[in-house]
Write a protein that holds these residues in place. Structure first.
Motif, PDB file in Angstrom:
ATOM      1  N   PHE A  36       0.818  -1.211   0.000  1.00 58.36           N
ATOM      2  CA  PHE A  36       0.000   0.000   0.000  1.00 58.36           C
ATOM      3  C   PHE A  36       0.850   1.258   0.000  1.00 58.36           C
ATOM      4  CE2 PHE A  36      -2.406   3.303   2.274  1.00 58.36           C
ATOM      5  CZ  PHE A  36      -3.441   3.453   1.377  1.00 58.36           C
ATOM      6  N   SER A  37       1.938   1.252   0.693  1.00 60.27           N
ATOM      7  CA  SER A  37       2.768   2.444   0.787  1.00 60.27           C
ATOM      8  C   SER A  37       3.466   2.738  -0.543  1.00 60.27           C
ATOM      9  CB  SER A  37       3.796   2.292   1.898  1.00 60.27           C
ATOM     10  OG  SER A  37       4.661   1.212   1.613  1.00 60.27           O
ATOM     11  N   SER A  38       3.890   1.730  -1.273  1.00 60.94           N
ATOM     12  CA  SER A  38       4.554   1.986  -2.551  1.00 60.94           C
ATOM     13  C   SER A  38       3.547   2.475  -3.593  1.00 60.94           C
ATOM     14  CB  SER A  38       5.280   0.745  -3.046  1.00 60.94           C
ATOM     15  OG  SER A  38       4.367  -0.291  -3.305  1.00 60.94           O
ATOM     16  N   MET A  39       2.289   2.018  -3.524  1.00 62.71           N
ATOM     17  CA  MET A  39       1.268   2.525  -4.447  1.00 62.71           C
ATOM     18  C   MET A  39       0.911   3.967  -4.107  1.00 62.71           C
ATOM     19  SD  MET A  39      -1.174  -0.592  -5.505  1.00 62.71           S
ATOM     20  CE  MET A  39      -2.085   0.533  -6.476  1.00 62.71           C
ATOM     21  N   ALA A  40       0.925   4.312  -2.833  1.00 55.51           N
ATOM     22  CA  ALA A  40       0.655   5.688  -2.431  1.00 55.51           C
ATOM     23  C   ALA A  40       1.762   6.606  -2.917  1.00 55.51           C
ATOM     24  CB  ALA A  40       0.504   5.776  -0.924  1.00 55.51           C
ATOM     25  N   VAL A  41       2.995   6.143  -2.823  1.00 55.47           N
ATOM     26  CA  VAL A  41       4.125   6.938  -3.311  1.00 55.47           C
ATOM     27  C   VAL A  41       4.033   7.106  -4.815  1.00 55.47           C
ATOM     28  CG1 VAL A  41       6.627   6.981  -3.580  1.00 55.47           C
ATOM     29  CG2 VAL A  41       5.623   6.326  -1.384  1.00 55.47           C
ATOM     30  N   LEU A  42       3.688   6.044  -5.512  1.00 53.84           N
ATOM     31  CA  LEU A  42       3.546   6.103  -6.967  1.00 53.84           C
ATOM     32  C   LEU A  42       2.421   7.076  -7.355  1.00 53.84           C
ATOM     33  CD1 LEU A  42       4.518   4.973  -9.678  1.00 53.84           C
ATOM     34  CD2 LEU A  42       2.778   3.193  -9.443  1.00 53.84           C
ATOM     35  N   GLY A  43       1.328   7.055  -6.616  1.00 49.45           N
ATOM     36  CA  GLY A  43       0.225   7.993  -6.880  1.00 49.45           C
ATOM     37  C   GLY A  43       0.630   9.430  -6.638  1.00 49.45           C
TER      38      GLY A  43
END
Length: 80
Positions: free
Chosen positions: A6-13
């Motif tokens: 979840f944290s890497s997808m948030a960073v990507l977003g």
């Protein structure tokens, strides 16, 4: 979602949103940085003023002609 937490997808977003905002704002900054060329000063050699006066005088002559002509024609003969 394999391999993404979840944290890497948030960073990507967040990176995607930042890139989109940068793409929208950066052309506006570049346009403001370039100053437009100053407009040339308006010049008039008097011909446009002379032409305007000539048109006005022709219009006055036309109106006077149509106002005077019926009075002049009625005095010579009874056409009207």
């Amino acid at each position: 979602m394999v391999g993404f937490s979840f944290s890497s997808m948030a960073v990507l977003g967040m990176v995607a949103i930042f890139a989109l905002l940068f793409a929208i704002v950066s052309p506006a900054v570049v346009v403001e940085a370039q100053s437009p060329a100053p407009a040339p000063a308006p010049t008039s050699d008097g011909t446009s003023i002379d032409q305007g006066i000539a048109y006005l005088l022709m219009l006055v002559a036309l109106v006077l002609t149509y106002l005077i002509h019926p009075l002049d024609a009625s005095s010579y003969c009874n056409l009207f």
